[in-house]
Design a protein around this motif. Structure first.
Motif, PDB file in Angstrom:
ATOM      1  N   GLY A 130      30.511  85.920  12.221  1.00  0.00           N
ATOM      2  CA  GLY A 130      31.497  84.863  12.418  1.00  0.00           C
ATOM      3  C   GLY A 130      31.020  83.787  13.373  1.00  0.00           C
ATOM      4  N   SER A 134      30.029  79.763  12.224  1.00  0.00           N
ATOM      5  CA  SER A 134      30.690  78.618  12.863  1.00  0.00           C
ATOM      6  C   SER A 134      29.703  77.523  13.246  1.00  0.00           C
ATOM      7  CB  SER A 134      31.463  79.072  14.109  1.00  0.00           C
ATOM      8  OG  SER A 134      30.583  79.487  15.144  1.00  0.00           O
ATOM      9  N   LYS A 219      38.103  78.543   5.501  1.00  0.00           N
ATOM     10  CA  LYS A 219      36.791  77.897   5.622  1.00  0.00           C
ATOM     11  C   LYS A 219      36.653  76.683   4.708  1.00  0.00           C
ATOM     12  CE  LYS A 219      34.496  82.283   6.688  1.00  0.00           C
ATOM     13  NZ  LYS A 219      33.514  83.294   6.213  1.00  0.00           N
ATOM     14  N   HIS A 310      40.907  90.136  10.693  1.00  0.00           N
ATOM     15  CA  HIS A 310      39.872  89.345  11.377  1.00  0.00           C
ATOM     16  C   HIS A 310      40.417  88.800  12.696  1.00  0.00           C
ATOM     17  CE1 HIS A 310      37.060  89.332   7.990  1.00  0.00           C
ATOM     18  NE2 HIS A 310      38.114  89.176   7.207  1.00  0.00           N
ATOM     19  N   ARG A 382      36.560  85.848  13.525  1.00  0.00           N
ATOM     20  CA  ARG A 382      36.349  84.478  13.037  1.00  0.00           C
ATOM     21  C   ARG A 382      37.139  83.516  13.921  1.00  0.00           C
ATOM     22  NH1 ARG A 382      38.881  83.376   8.847  1.00  0.00           N
ATOM     23  NH2 ARG A 382      39.699  85.244   7.864  1.00  0.00           N
TER      24      ARG A 382
END
Length: 429
Positions: A130, A134, A219, A310, A382
Protein backbone atom coordinates in the motif's frame (compact mmCIF):
# COMPACT_ATOMS: atom_id res chain seq x y z
CA UNK A 1 68.96 20.87 16.10
CA UNK A 2 70.28 24.35 15.11
CA UNK A 3 68.18 27.27 16.15
CA UNK A 4 69.10 29.14 12.95
CA UNK A 5 67.83 28.13 9.48
CA UNK A 6 69.32 28.83 6.07
CA UNK A 7 67.33 30.84 3.55
CA UNK A 8 66.97 27.75 1.32
CA UNK A 9 65.73 25.66 4.24
CA UNK A 10 63.28 28.37 5.24
CA UNK A 11 61.97 28.60 1.69
CA UNK A 12 61.64 24.80 1.43
CA UNK A 13 59.72 24.66 4.73
CA UNK A 14 57.42 27.48 3.66
CA UNK A 15 56.68 25.78 0.36
CA UNK A 16 55.90 22.49 2.13
CA UNK A 17 53.61 24.24 4.57
CA UNK A 18 51.86 25.98 1.71
CA UNK A 19 51.41 22.71 -0.13
CA UNK A 20 49.99 21.05 2.99
CA UNK A 21 47.57 23.94 3.47
CA UNK A 22 46.49 23.74 -0.18
CA UNK A 23 45.92 19.99 0.10
CA UNK A 24 43.86 20.56 3.25
CA UNK A 25 41.71 23.12 1.45
CA UNK A 26 41.31 20.78 -1.51
CA UNK A 27 40.29 17.87 0.71
CA UNK A 28 37.79 20.10 2.48
CA UNK A 29 36.41 21.30 -0.84
CA UNK A 30 35.84 17.72 -1.93
CA UNK A 31 33.50 16.99 0.98
CA UNK A 32 30.00 16.69 -0.49
CA UNK A 33 27.11 18.49 1.17
CA UNK A 34 23.83 16.85 0.18
CA UNK A 35 20.84 18.98 1.17
CA UNK A 36 17.86 17.14 2.65
CA UNK A 37 14.48 18.78 3.27
CA UNK A 38 12.43 16.83 5.80
CA UNK A 39 10.47 16.87 9.05
CA UNK A 40 12.58 17.01 12.20
CA UNK A 41 11.41 13.49 13.13
CA UNK A 42 13.05 12.10 9.99
CA UNK A 43 16.39 13.64 10.90
CA UNK A 44 16.05 12.44 14.50
CA UNK A 45 15.31 8.85 13.47
CA UNK A 46 18.43 8.86 11.28
CA UNK A 47 20.78 10.47 13.77
CA UNK A 48 19.75 9.80 17.39
CA UNK A 49 18.29 7.05 19.53
CA UNK A 50 19.00 3.48 20.63
CA UNK A 51 20.64 2.61 17.29
CA UNK A 52 22.77 5.76 17.25
CA UNK A 53 23.67 7.72 14.12
CA UNK A 54 22.27 5.55 11.33
CA UNK A 55 23.32 7.78 8.43
CA UNK A 56 26.97 8.27 9.48
CA UNK A 57 28.32 5.20 7.61
CA UNK A 58 26.79 6.53 4.41
CA UNK A 59 28.30 9.98 5.04
CA UNK A 60 31.73 8.44 5.70
CA UNK A 61 31.62 6.24 2.61
CA UNK A 62 30.59 9.13 0.36
CA UNK A 63 32.80 11.78 2.01
CA UNK A 64 29.59 13.70 2.68
CA UNK A 65 28.09 15.77 5.43
CA UNK A 66 24.33 16.20 5.19
CA UNK A 67 22.84 19.66 5.52
CA UNK A 68 19.39 19.21 7.11
CA UNK A 69 16.51 21.65 6.63
CA UNK A 70 13.57 20.65 8.85
CA UNK A 71 10.06 22.10 8.92
CA UNK A 72 6.63 21.02 10.18
CA UNK A 73 4.52 19.01 7.75
CA UNK A 74 2.55 21.65 5.83
CA UNK A 75 5.33 24.27 5.62
CA UNK A 76 7.69 21.47 4.59
CA UNK A 77 5.47 20.39 1.69
CA UNK A 78 4.95 23.98 0.54
CA UNK A 79 8.70 24.70 0.62
CA UNK A 80 9.57 21.47 -1.19
CA UNK A 81 7.04 22.04 -3.98
CA UNK A 82 8.21 25.64 -4.44
CA UNK A 83 11.83 24.49 -4.66
CA UNK A 84 10.93 21.79 -7.15
CA UNK A 85 9.14 24.37 -9.31
CA UNK A 86 12.26 26.51 -9.79
CA UNK A 87 14.69 26.20 -12.68
CA UNK A 88 17.12 24.57 -10.23
CA UNK A 89 17.21 23.67 -6.52
CA UNK A 90 20.01 22.94 -4.07
CA UNK A 91 17.94 20.21 -2.38
CA UNK A 92 18.94 16.65 -3.26
CA UNK A 93 16.16 14.81 -1.44
CA UNK A 94 12.77 15.91 -0.14
CA UNK A 95 10.25 14.03 2.01
CA UNK A 96 6.66 13.92 0.70
CA UNK A 97 3.39 12.88 2.39
CA UNK A 98 1.48 10.28 0.38
CA UNK A 99 -1.74 12.31 0.08
CA UNK A 100 0.13 15.23 -1.50
CA UNK A 101 1.58 13.31 -4.44
CA UNK A 102 -0.91 14.34 -7.12
CA UNK A 103 -0.11 13.89 -10.82
CA UNK A 104 0.82 17.59 -11.02
CA UNK A 105 3.12 17.37 -7.99
CA UNK A 106 4.60 14.10 -9.23
CA UNK A 107 5.72 15.85 -12.42
CA UNK A 108 8.08 17.96 -10.28
CA UNK A 109 10.04 14.89 -9.18
CA UNK A 110 12.47 12.55 -10.88
CA UNK A 111 10.98 9.21 -12.02
CA UNK A 112 12.91 6.57 -10.13
CA UNK A 113 12.34 3.44 -12.23
CA UNK A 114 15.52 3.78 -14.31
CA UNK A 115 17.60 4.57 -11.24
CA UNK A 116 16.13 1.56 -9.45
CA UNK A 117 16.83 -0.67 -12.44
CA UNK A 118 20.47 0.45 -12.61
CA UNK A 119 21.04 0.31 -8.84
CA UNK A 120 18.22 -1.66 -7.17
CA UNK A 121 16.86 -1.05 -3.70
CA UNK A 122 17.34 -4.08 -1.49
CA UNK A 123 14.25 -6.35 -1.54
CA UNK A 124 11.96 -3.54 -2.66
CA UNK A 125 8.85 -5.73 -2.45
CA UNK A 126 9.44 -6.11 1.29
CA UNK A 127 8.18 -2.52 1.63
CA UNK A 128 4.43 -2.70 2.27
CA UNK A 129 2.44 -2.75 -0.97
CA UNK A 130 0.00 0.00 0.00
CA UNK A 131 2.90 2.35 0.67
CA UNK A 132 4.63 1.52 -2.60
CA UNK A 133 1.45 1.94 -4.61
CA UNK A 134 0.84 5.41 -3.15
CA UNK A 135 4.12 6.52 -4.74
CA UNK A 136 3.35 5.22 -8.24
CA UNK A 137 1.76 8.02 -10.23
CA UNK A 138 0.98 7.68 -13.92
CA UNK A 139 2.71 4.31 -13.89
CA UNK A 140 5.99 5.80 -12.61
CA UNK A 141 7.65 5.40 -9.23
CA UNK A 142 8.27 8.91 -7.86
CA UNK A 143 9.03 8.24 -4.20
CA UNK A 144 10.39 5.54 -1.87
CA UNK A 145 8.40 5.06 1.37
CA UNK A 146 10.33 5.72 4.57
CA UNK A 147 7.82 6.15 7.44
CA UNK A 148 4.20 5.19 8.12
CA UNK A 149 1.39 5.55 10.65
CA UNK A 150 -1.13 2.70 10.37
CA UNK A 151 -4.41 2.81 12.28
CA UNK A 152 -5.28 0.15 14.84
CA UNK A 153 -8.04 -0.39 17.39
CA UNK A 154 -6.85 0.38 20.92
CA UNK A 155 -8.73 -0.91 23.95
CA UNK A 156 -8.44 -0.55 27.71
CA UNK A 157 -8.08 -4.09 29.03
CA UNK A 158 -8.92 -3.07 32.60
CA UNK A 159 -12.25 -1.57 31.54
CA UNK A 160 -13.11 -4.63 29.46
CA UNK A 161 -12.44 -6.90 32.41
CA UNK A 162 -14.46 -4.67 34.73
CA UNK A 163 -17.41 -4.98 32.33
CA UNK A 164 -17.04 -8.77 32.25
CA UNK A 165 -15.59 -8.88 28.72
CA UNK A 166 -12.86 -11.50 28.43
CA UNK A 167 -11.42 -10.61 25.02
CA UNK A 168 -11.45 -7.73 22.51
CA UNK A 169 -13.82 -7.96 19.51
CA UNK A 170 -13.22 -10.17 16.47
CA UNK A 171 -15.87 -8.51 14.30
CA UNK A 172 -17.32 -5.05 13.90
CA UNK A 173 -20.60 -6.30 15.32
CA UNK A 174 -18.82 -7.47 18.48
CA UNK A 175 -17.09 -4.08 18.69
CA UNK A 176 -20.46 -2.29 18.64
CA UNK A 177 -21.86 -4.63 21.28
CA UNK A 178 -18.85 -4.20 23.55
CA UNK A 179 -18.74 -0.41 23.06
CA UNK A 180 -22.36 -0.15 24.22
CA UNK A 181 -21.70 -2.37 27.23
CA UNK A 182 -18.64 -0.27 28.10
CA UNK A 183 -20.66 2.95 28.18
CA UNK A 184 -20.92 3.00 31.96
CA UNK A 185 -19.45 4.42 35.15
CA UNK A 186 -16.30 2.58 36.17
CA UNK A 187 -15.46 1.49 39.72
CA UNK A 188 -13.31 4.58 40.07
CA UNK A 189 -16.38 6.73 39.45
CA UNK A 190 -15.26 7.82 35.99
CA UNK A 191 -17.98 8.09 33.32
CA UNK A 192 -16.82 5.95 30.37
CA UNK A 193 -17.88 6.00 26.72
CA UNK A 194 -17.48 2.87 24.66
CA UNK A 195 -15.56 4.61 21.87
CA UNK A 196 -13.87 7.94 21.25
CA UNK A 197 -13.46 9.15 17.65
CA UNK A 198 -12.46 12.50 16.22
CA UNK A 199 -14.90 14.10 13.80
CA UNK A 200 -12.39 16.09 11.71
CA UNK A 201 -10.56 13.28 9.90
CA UNK A 202 -11.79 10.99 7.11
CA UNK A 203 -9.82 8.11 8.62
CA UNK A 204 -12.63 7.02 10.92
CA UNK A 205 -15.70 6.86 8.66
CA UNK A 206 -13.47 5.32 5.97
CA UNK A 207 -12.47 2.54 8.39
CA UNK A 208 -16.14 1.81 9.17
CA UNK A 209 -17.04 1.77 5.46
CA UNK A 210 -14.13 -0.57 4.71
CA UNK A 211 -15.35 -2.92 7.46
CA UNK A 212 -18.24 -3.66 5.08
CA UNK A 213 -16.10 -3.74 1.93
CA UNK A 214 -16.74 -0.11 0.95
CA UNK A 215 -14.64 3.02 0.60
CA UNK A 216 -14.78 6.80 0.24
CA UNK A 217 -12.78 7.14 -3.01
CA UNK A 218 -11.11 4.17 -4.69
CA UNK A 219 -7.86 4.02 -6.69
CA UNK A 220 -9.76 4.83 -9.90
CA UNK A 221 -11.18 7.99 -8.23
CA UNK A 222 -14.70 6.61 -8.06
CA UNK A 223 -16.59 8.29 -5.21
CA UNK A 224 -18.23 5.78 -2.83
CA UNK A 225 -17.79 2.70 -5.04
CA UNK A 226 -20.22 0.75 -2.85
CA UNK A 227 -23.06 2.95 -1.53
CA UNK A 228 -24.59 0.17 0.56
CA UNK A 229 -21.31 -0.48 2.41
CA UNK A 230 -20.88 3.24 3.17
CA UNK A 231 -24.49 3.47 4.40
CA UNK A 232 -23.88 0.52 6.72
CA UNK A 233 -20.71 2.14 8.07
CA UNK A 234 -22.48 5.44 8.78
CA UNK A 235 -25.42 3.57 10.30
CA UNK A 236 -23.08 1.93 12.82
CA UNK A 237 -21.59 5.30 13.79
CA UNK A 238 -25.05 6.84 14.11
CA UNK A 239 -26.18 3.92 16.27
CA UNK A 240 -23.16 4.29 18.57
CA UNK A 241 -23.86 7.99 18.98
CA UNK A 242 -27.55 7.43 19.67
CA UNK A 243 -26.68 4.83 22.32
CA UNK A 244 -24.25 7.24 24.02
CA UNK A 245 -21.28 5.03 23.11
CA UNK A 246 -19.75 8.01 21.30
CA UNK A 247 -19.31 11.23 23.32
CA UNK A 248 -21.99 13.92 23.17
CA UNK A 249 -19.10 16.18 22.15
CA UNK A 250 -18.41 14.07 19.05
CA UNK A 251 -18.85 17.04 16.67
CA UNK A 252 -15.97 18.92 18.34
CA UNK A 253 -13.73 15.96 19.25
CA UNK A 254 -10.23 16.17 17.82
CA UNK A 255 -7.32 13.74 17.50
CA UNK A 256 -5.51 14.77 20.69
CA UNK A 257 -8.76 14.37 22.65
CA UNK A 258 -8.75 10.69 21.78
CA UNK A 259 -5.34 10.16 23.37
CA UNK A 260 -6.34 12.08 26.50
CA UNK A 261 -9.62 10.20 26.97
CA UNK A 262 -7.90 6.83 26.60
CA UNK A 263 -5.13 7.81 29.04
CA UNK A 264 -7.68 9.02 31.58
CA UNK A 265 -9.85 5.91 31.36
CA UNK A 266 -12.78 7.88 29.94
CA UNK A 267 -13.06 5.75 26.79
CA UNK A 268 -12.73 2.00 26.27
CA UNK A 269 -11.92 1.98 22.52
CA UNK A 270 -10.20 4.37 20.10
CA UNK A 271 -8.86 4.20 16.55
CA UNK A 272 -5.30 5.55 16.55
CA UNK A 273 -1.95 4.85 14.88
CA UNK A 274 -0.15 1.87 16.40
CA UNK A 275 2.75 4.23 17.09
CA UNK A 276 0.67 5.79 19.89
CA UNK A 277 1.15 2.67 22.03
CA UNK A 278 3.98 4.08 24.14
CA UNK A 279 2.19 7.38 24.71
CA UNK A 280 -1.07 5.71 25.73
CA UNK A 281 0.78 3.51 28.22
CA UNK A 282 3.05 6.22 29.63
CA UNK A 283 3.26 5.60 33.40
CA UNK A 284 3.21 9.31 34.18
CA UNK A 285 0.13 10.05 32.06
CA UNK A 286 -1.98 6.91 31.86
CA UNK A 287 -4.37 5.52 34.48
CA UNK A 288 -3.81 2.03 33.04
CA UNK A 289 -0.17 1.78 31.92
CA UNK A 290 0.52 -1.51 30.20
CA UNK A 291 -3.20 -2.26 29.95
CA UNK A 292 -4.01 -0.24 26.83
CA UNK A 293 -3.52 -2.68 23.97
CA UNK A 294 -4.05 -2.76 20.23
CA UNK A 295 -5.57 -5.10 17.66
CA UNK A 296 -6.39 -4.79 13.98
CA UNK A 297 -9.63 -2.92 13.34
CA UNK A 298 -12.18 -5.72 12.77
CA UNK A 299 -14.25 -6.18 9.64
CA UNK A 300 -17.93 -6.98 9.67
CA UNK A 301 -18.99 -10.63 9.94
CA UNK A 302 -20.76 -10.01 6.62
CA UNK A 303 -17.46 -9.24 4.87
CA UNK A 304 -16.99 -12.15 2.49
CA UNK A 305 -13.77 -14.09 2.03
CA UNK A 306 -12.99 -12.23 -1.19
CA UNK A 307 -12.57 -8.94 0.68
CA UNK A 308 -10.08 -7.87 3.33
CA UNK A 309 -10.38 -5.17 5.93
CA UNK A 310 -7.90 -2.52 4.75
CA UNK A 311 -6.79 -0.27 7.62
CA UNK A 312 -6.00 3.36 6.83
CA UNK A 313 -2.34 4.33 6.63
CA UNK A 314 -0.53 7.62 6.12
CA UNK A 315 3.08 7.57 4.98
CA UNK A 316 6.11 9.64 4.04
CA UNK A 317 8.38 8.96 1.08
CA UNK A 318 11.76 10.18 -0.13
CA UNK A 319 11.76 11.88 -3.54
CA UNK A 320 14.31 13.60 -5.79
CA UNK A 321 13.33 17.01 -7.22
CA UNK A 322 13.61 16.79 -11.01
CA UNK A 323 15.53 20.11 -11.02
CA UNK A 324 18.14 19.04 -8.47
CA UNK A 325 21.80 18.39 -9.24
CA UNK A 326 23.80 15.24 -8.51
CA UNK A 327 20.90 12.80 -8.70
CA UNK A 328 23.35 9.93 -8.38
CA UNK A 329 24.21 11.09 -4.85
CA UNK A 330 20.50 11.59 -4.10
CA UNK A 331 19.70 8.03 -5.19
CA UNK A 332 22.62 6.69 -3.16
CA UNK A 333 21.13 8.34 -0.04
CA UNK A 334 17.66 6.91 -0.76
CA UNK A 335 19.01 3.40 -1.40
CA UNK A 336 20.91 3.44 1.89
CA UNK A 337 18.01 4.77 3.97
CA UNK A 338 15.61 2.26 2.34
CA UNK A 339 17.89 -0.73 3.07
CA UNK A 340 16.85 -3.40 5.56
CA UNK A 341 19.61 -2.50 8.02
CA UNK A 342 18.82 1.23 8.00
CA UNK A 343 15.07 0.56 8.24
CA UNK A 344 15.67 -1.59 11.32
CA UNK A 345 17.98 0.94 12.96
CA UNK A 346 15.56 3.81 12.27
CA UNK A 347 12.78 1.70 13.82
CA UNK A 348 14.92 1.23 16.93
CA UNK A 349 15.28 5.03 16.96
CA UNK A 350 11.49 5.45 16.91
CA UNK A 351 10.52 5.36 13.22
CA UNK A 352 7.47 3.52 11.86
CA UNK A 353 9.24 0.90 9.69
CA UNK A 354 7.90 0.50 6.16
CA UNK A 355 9.24 -3.04 5.75
CA UNK A 356 7.08 -5.87 7.09
CA UNK A 357 10.21 -7.96 7.78
CA UNK A 358 11.44 -5.39 10.32
CA UNK A 359 8.66 -6.39 12.70
CA UNK A 360 10.15 -9.88 12.98
CA UNK A 361 13.59 -8.61 14.00
CA UNK A 362 14.16 -9.43 17.72
CA UNK A 363 16.09 -6.22 18.39
CA UNK A 364 12.96 -4.26 17.41
CA UNK A 365 9.99 -6.56 18.00
CA UNK A 366 11.15 -7.42 21.51
CA UNK A 367 10.44 -3.88 22.65
CA UNK A 368 7.15 -3.56 20.75
CA UNK A 369 4.27 -5.61 22.24
CA UNK A 370 2.02 -4.93 19.24
CA UNK A 371 4.68 -5.74 16.60
CA UNK A 372 2.95 -8.81 15.16
CA UNK A 373 -0.44 -7.10 15.00
CA UNK A 374 0.96 -3.94 13.44
CA UNK A 375 2.88 -5.92 10.81
CA UNK A 376 -0.30 -7.74 9.79
CA UNK A 377 -2.24 -4.46 9.56
CA UNK A 378 0.52 -2.72 7.60
CA UNK A 379 0.60 -5.50 5.00
CA UNK A 380 -3.05 -4.72 4.10
CA UNK A 381 -3.15 -0.98 4.76
CA UNK A 382 -4.07 1.67 2.18
CA UNK A 383 -4.34 5.47 2.34
CA UNK A 384 -7.74 6.93 3.23
CA UNK A 385 -8.07 8.17 -0.36
CA UNK A 386 -5.75 8.72 -3.33
CA UNK A 387 -3.97 12.02 -3.85
CA UNK A 388 -5.66 14.60 -6.09
CA UNK A 389 -5.73 18.42 -6.22
CA UNK A 390 -9.13 18.87 -4.51
CA UNK A 391 -8.50 16.25 -1.80
CA UNK A 392 -8.71 18.68 1.14
CA UNK A 393 -12.02 20.10 -0.08
CA UNK A 394 -13.37 16.61 -0.78
CA UNK A 395 -12.47 15.44 2.72
CA UNK A 396 -14.12 18.49 4.30
CA UNK A 397 -17.29 17.91 2.26
CA UNK A 398 -17.30 14.22 3.14
CA UNK A 399 -16.97 14.97 6.85
CA UNK A 400 -19.83 17.49 6.79
CA UNK A 401 -22.19 14.82 5.51
CA UNK A 402 -20.79 12.14 7.83
CA UNK A 403 -21.38 14.38 10.83
CA UNK A 404 -24.99 15.05 9.80
CA UNK A 405 -25.59 11.31 9.57
CA UNK A 406 -23.89 10.49 12.89
CA UNK A 407 -25.82 13.21 14.73
CA UNK A 408 -29.10 11.98 13.24
CA UNK A 409 -29.85 15.07 11.16
CA UNK A 410 -29.78 13.04 7.95
CA UNK A 411 -30.33 9.39 7.26
CA UNK A 412 -27.19 7.49 6.21
CA UNK A 413 -28.78 6.97 2.78
CA UNK A 414 -29.36 10.71 2.34
CA UNK A 415 -25.85 11.51 3.53
CA UNK A 416 -24.23 9.03 1.14
CA UNK A 417 -26.23 10.40 -1.80
CA UNK A 418 -25.09 13.92 -0.88
CA UNK A 419 -21.45 12.78 -0.58
CA UNK A 420 -21.55 11.39 -4.11
CA UNK A 421 -23.29 14.48 -5.55
CA UNK A 422 -20.99 16.98 -3.86
CA UNK A 423 -17.63 15.19 -4.11
CA UNK A 424 -17.90 13.74 -7.61
CA UNK A 425 -17.37 17.14 -9.35
CA UNK A 426 -14.09 17.50 -7.39
CA UNK A 427 -12.53 14.41 -8.94
CA UNK A 428 -9.67 14.75 -11.44
CA UNK A 429 -10.71 14.55 -15.08
Amino acid sequence: MPLHMTRRALLTTAMAAGATSALGRLAHAQVKTPNVLCHRVHQANLTTGAAGNVIKPWEDKNNAQISWTTLDSNPLQDRLFREASLSETDFNVGYVIDNRMTSQIASLFEPLDDLRKAEPIEDFDDIAEGLRQSMIVGGKLVGVPVRHATQGLFYNEELLQEAGISAPPNTLEELVEQAKKLTFTSRSGTPVVGMILASDLAVFPVMFARAFGGDFIDKQFKVVPDSEAMEKGLSVLADLFKAGALPRSYATTRNDDMVTWMQQGRAAFAVLPFARYAQLNNKEQSTAPGKIKAIEFPGSKTLDSGHEMHPVVESWAMAIPANSTDKKLSWSYIRFVASKAATLDMARNGNGPVRTSTYAEPSFAGSLPQAKVEAAALAKARPAFPAFPEAARAQSTFLEEVQLAVLGRKSPKEAVAAIVDRVKPLMPA
